[in-house]
Design an enzyme around this catalytic site. Structure first.
Site, PDB file in Angstrom:
ATOM      1  N   GLU A   1       2.032  55.955 -25.231  1.00  0.00           N
ATOM      2  CA  GLU A   1       1.740  55.726 -23.818  1.00  0.00           C
ATOM      3  C   GLU A   1       1.601  54.226 -23.571  1.00  0.00           C
ATOM      4  O   GLU A   1       0.509  53.664 -23.771  1.00  0.00           O
ATOM      5  CB  GLU A   1       0.430  56.411 -23.426  1.00  0.00           C
ATOM      6  CG  GLU A   1       0.428  57.910 -23.617  1.00  0.00           C
ATOM      7  CD  GLU A   1      -0.599  58.569 -22.698  1.00  0.00           C
ATOM      8  OE1 GLU A   1      -0.182  59.321 -21.816  1.00  0.00           O
ATOM      9  OE2 GLU A   1      -1.788  58.299 -22.843  1.00  0.00           O
TER      10      GLU A   1
ATOM     11  N   HIS B   1      -7.121  57.810 -26.176  1.00  0.00           N
ATOM     12  CA  HIS B   1      -6.415  57.468 -24.934  1.00  0.00           C
ATOM     13  C   HIS B   1      -6.725  56.007 -24.588  1.00  0.00           C
ATOM     14  O   HIS B   1      -7.842  55.533 -24.817  1.00  0.00           O
ATOM     15  CB  HIS B   1      -6.864  58.404 -23.801  1.00  0.00           C
ATOM     16  CG  HIS B   1      -6.015  58.255 -22.578  1.00  0.00           C
ATOM     17  ND1 HIS B   1      -6.156  57.199 -21.714  1.00  0.00           N
ATOM     18  CD2 HIS B   1      -4.990  58.993 -22.109  1.00  0.00           C
ATOM     19  CE1 HIS B   1      -5.257  57.310 -20.744  1.00  0.00           C
ATOM     20  NE2 HIS B   1      -4.530  58.400 -20.963  1.00  0.00           N
TER      21      HIS B   1
ATOM     22  N   GLU C   1      -7.442  54.562 -21.945  1.00  0.00           N
ATOM     23  CA  GLU C   1      -8.611  54.348 -21.074  1.00  0.00           C
ATOM     24  C   GLU C   1      -9.894  54.337 -21.904  1.00  0.00           C
ATOM     25  O   GLU C   1     -10.855  53.647 -21.571  1.00  0.00           O
ATOM     26  CB  GLU C   1      -8.643  55.438 -19.984  1.00  0.00           C
ATOM     27  CG  GLU C   1      -7.570  55.173 -18.928  1.00  0.00           C
ATOM     28  CD  GLU C   1      -7.065  56.414 -18.209  1.00  0.00           C
ATOM     29  OE1 GLU C   1      -7.680  57.482 -18.303  1.00  0.00           O
ATOM     30  OE2 GLU C   1      -6.018  56.290 -17.534  1.00  0.00           O
TER      31      GLU C   1
ATOM     32  N   GLY D   1      -0.395  62.651 -16.748  1.00  0.00           N
ATOM     33  CA  GLY D   1      -1.654  62.403 -16.045  1.00  0.00           C
ATOM     34  C   GLY D   1      -1.545  62.829 -14.591  1.00  0.00           C
ATOM     35  O   GLY D   1      -1.617  64.009 -14.254  1.00  0.00           O
ATOM     36  N   GLY D   2      -1.316  61.861 -13.710  1.00  0.00           N
ATOM     37  CA  GLY D   2      -1.311  62.095 -12.260  1.00  0.00           C
ATOM     38  C   GLY D   2      -0.505  63.317 -11.832  1.00  0.00           C
ATOM     39  O   GLY D   2      -0.981  64.139 -11.034  1.00  0.00           O
TER      40      GLY D   2
ATOM     41  N   SER E   1       3.352  57.740 -16.234  1.00  0.00           N
ATOM     42  CA  SER E   1       4.101  57.955 -14.988  1.00  0.00           C
ATOM     43  C   SER E   1       5.272  58.929 -15.132  1.00  0.00           C
ATOM     44  O   SER E   1       6.308  58.755 -14.502  1.00  0.00           O
ATOM     45  CB  SER E   1       4.567  56.607 -14.407  1.00  0.00           C
ATOM     46  OG  SER E   1       3.457  55.801 -14.077  1.00  0.00           O
TER      47      SER E   1
ATOM     48  N   GLY F   1      -0.393  55.530 -14.879  1.00  0.00           N
ATOM     49  CA  GLY F   1      -0.943  55.559 -13.529  1.00  0.00           C
ATOM     50  C   GLY F   1      -0.401  54.476 -12.619  1.00  0.00           C
ATOM     51  O   GLY F   1      -0.950  54.227 -11.548  1.00  0.00           O
TER      52      GLY F   1
ATOM     53  N   ASN G   1      -3.091  66.053 -18.590  1.00  0.00           N
ATOM     54  CA  ASN G   1      -4.379  65.389 -18.772  1.00  0.00           C
ATOM     55  C   ASN G   1      -4.957  65.130 -17.378  1.00  0.00           C
ATOM     56  O   ASN G   1      -4.512  64.225 -16.685  1.00  0.00           O
ATOM     57  CB  ASN G   1      -4.162  64.069 -19.537  1.00  0.00           C
ATOM     58  CG  ASN G   1      -5.405  63.196 -19.574  1.00  0.00           C
ATOM     59  OD1 ASN G   1      -6.511  63.656 -19.282  1.00  0.00           O
ATOM     60  ND2 ASN G   1      -5.237  61.921 -19.929  1.00  0.00           N
ATOM     61  N   TRP G   2      -5.934  65.957 -17.003  1.00  0.00           N
ATOM     62  CA  TRP G   2      -6.500  65.827 -15.646  1.00  0.00           C
ATOM     63  C   TRP G   2      -7.375  64.596 -15.501  1.00  0.00           C
ATOM     64  O   TRP G   2      -7.785  64.238 -14.414  1.00  0.00           O
ATOM     65  CB  TRP G   2      -7.333  67.066 -15.308  1.00  0.00           C
ATOM     66  CG  TRP G   2      -6.530  68.298 -15.025  1.00  0.00           C
ATOM     67  CD1 TRP G   2      -5.158  68.395 -14.960  1.00  0.00           C
ATOM     68  CD2 TRP G   2      -7.038  69.619 -14.744  1.00  0.00           C
ATOM     69  NE1 TRP G   2      -4.799  69.685 -14.650  1.00  0.00           N
ATOM     70  CE2 TRP G   2      -5.925  70.464 -14.523  1.00  0.00           C
ATOM     71  CE3 TRP G   2      -8.319  70.159 -14.661  1.00  0.00           C
ATOM     72  CZ2 TRP G   2      -6.077  71.818 -14.218  1.00  0.00           C
ATOM     73  CZ3 TRP G   2      -8.465  71.512 -14.367  1.00  0.00           C
ATOM     74  CH2 TRP G   2      -7.346  72.330 -14.144  1.00  0.00           C
ATOM     75  N   LYS G   3      -7.766  63.970 -16.608  1.00  0.00           N
ATOM     76  CA  LYS G   3      -8.726  62.856 -16.573  1.00  0.00           C
ATOM     77  C   LYS G   3      -9.986  63.327 -15.837  1.00  0.00           C
ATOM     78  O   LYS G   3     -10.331  64.498 -15.938  1.00  0.00           O
ATOM     79  CB  LYS G   3      -8.088  61.618 -15.956  1.00  0.00           C
ATOM     80  CG  LYS G   3      -6.731  61.305 -16.629  1.00  0.00           C
ATOM     81  CD  LYS G   3      -6.202  59.958 -16.311  1.00  0.00           C
ATOM     82  CE  LYS G   3      -4.878  59.753 -17.048  1.00  0.00           C
ATOM     83  NZ  LYS G   3      -4.335  58.425 -16.883  1.00  0.00           N
TER      84      LYS G   3
END
Ligand code: PGA
Length: 252
Positions: free
Chosen positions: A171, A100, A102, A237-238, A216, A177, A9-11
Site C-alpha cells: 500500500e 497498516h 496509519e 479502504g474508502g 484508492s 485515501g 478495511n472500514w477503518k
C-alpha cells in the site's frame, strides 16, 4: 495458483444500523454467486466484530470472512485498550491487518512490532495481512524499493517460513485515501520486487504468498490492477464503505 483475495478495511467507520444494511446488501448478492476461486473479507472496527460476525454467519452461503484491523503483540494481561489474537479468534476472525501505514505513522509501529503482531495472529490460526509501502517523499527520492525491501526483510527475518501462511499488502502511502492510485505497472513492479525478495529466502514461500494492492482501489481501476501477474487481490479502504462499490471490486 494463488486465489484472488479482496478485503474491505472500514477503518474507523460504521454504526450498528449501517453495518446491518451493509452486510445484508453484500451477503444477499454474494449468495447469488461469485467468481470461483476467490476469497473475500471485511474488517470492521473491534466493537462491531460480534455484530458483523453474527450477521455473516447467518448468511452461510455468502463467501465472506471476518477480519480485524489490528491486534496486540501481547498474549494477555495488563495492557489497557489492547485486544489479543485469542479474542479475535473467538470472535471468528479469519484475517487480521497488521502494520497498516496509519498505525505505523500515527502510533509509531515498527517493523519489529508488526512482525510480533503477525506471529500472534499465526499462532491463533488466523491469517495476518502484513501492510508495507513507501511515502511520497521516499518514492520521489528514488528510495521506494529500498524502503519496501527493508520492511519486508524484517518480516522475513522474524516470520521465516510462516510467511507462507500470511498475506502481504503493498500500500503506497501516497495512494491511500488520496484518489491517486498507483498505475497497474507501478504496482506490479513493486509486487514483483517483493516476490523476488521472498524468493531469495524460499522459492516455495514466494510462490504461495498472496500480495494484495491497496491505495484508492475503485471498481474502475480494479480490473487492470487484478489482471497483473503478481497482484493477487486488493485491500480496499474508502470504496469498501459502499456495499455496491465493494461488490463491484469483488467481481473485478
Ligand atoms: P483507500 O485505503 O482504499 O481508501 O485508499 C486503503 C487502505 O488504507 O487500506
Amino acid at each position: 495458483m494463488r486465489p484472488l483475495t479482496v478485503i474491505g478495511n472500514w477503518k474507523m467507520n460504521g454504526s450498528i444500523a449501517g453495518n446491518a444494511i451493509w452486510i445484508e446488501a453484500v451477503c444477499s448478492e454474494m449468495e447469488k454467486g461469485m467468481p470461483a476461486g476467490r476469497r473475500y473479507g471485511v474488517c470492521p472496527p473491534y466493537p462491531f466484530l460480534a455484530q458483523c460476525g453474527g450477521l455473516i454467519q447467518s448468511c452461510s452461503l455468502a463467501p465472506l470472512s471476518l477480519g480485524a484491523q489490528d491486534v496486540s503483540a501481547e498474549q494477555l494481561g495488563p495492557f489497557t485498550g489492547e485486544v489479543s489474537a485469542a479474542m479475535l479468534s473467538e470472535f471468528g476472525c479469519t484475517y487480521v491487518l497488521v502494520g497498516h501505514s496509519e498505525r505505523r505513522d500515527r502510533y509509531n509501529e515498527s517493523d519489529q512490532l508488526v512482525a510480533e503482531k503477525a506471529l500472534q495472529v499465526l499462532d491463533h490460526g488466523m491469517t495476518p495481512i502484513i501492510c508495507v509501502g513507501e511515502t511520497a517523499d521516499e518514492r520521489n527520492s528514488g528510495r521506494a524499493v529500498e524502503v519496501v525491501r527493508g520492511q519486508v526483510a524484517k518480516q522475513v527475518a522474524i516470520l521465516q517460513d510462516r510467511l507462507a501462511d500470511s498475506l502481504i499488502a503493498y500500500e503506497p502511502v501516497w495512494a491511500i485515501g488520496t484518489g491517486k492510485v498507483a498505475s497497474a505497472q507501478i504496482a506490479q513492479d513493486m509486487h514483483r520486487e517483493i516476490r523476488l525478495q521472498l524468493a531469495e529466502f524460499d522459492a516455495d514461500v514466494a510462490s504461495h504468498v498472496g500480495i494484495l494492492y491497496g491505495g484508492s482501489v475503485k471498481p474502475d481501476n480494479a480490473v487492470e490492477l487484478f489482471a497483473m501477474p503478481d497482484i493477487d487481490g486488493g485491500l480496499i479502504g474508502g470504496a469498501s464503505l459502499d456495499p455496491q462499490e465493494f461488490l463491484a471490486i469483488c467481481r473485478a
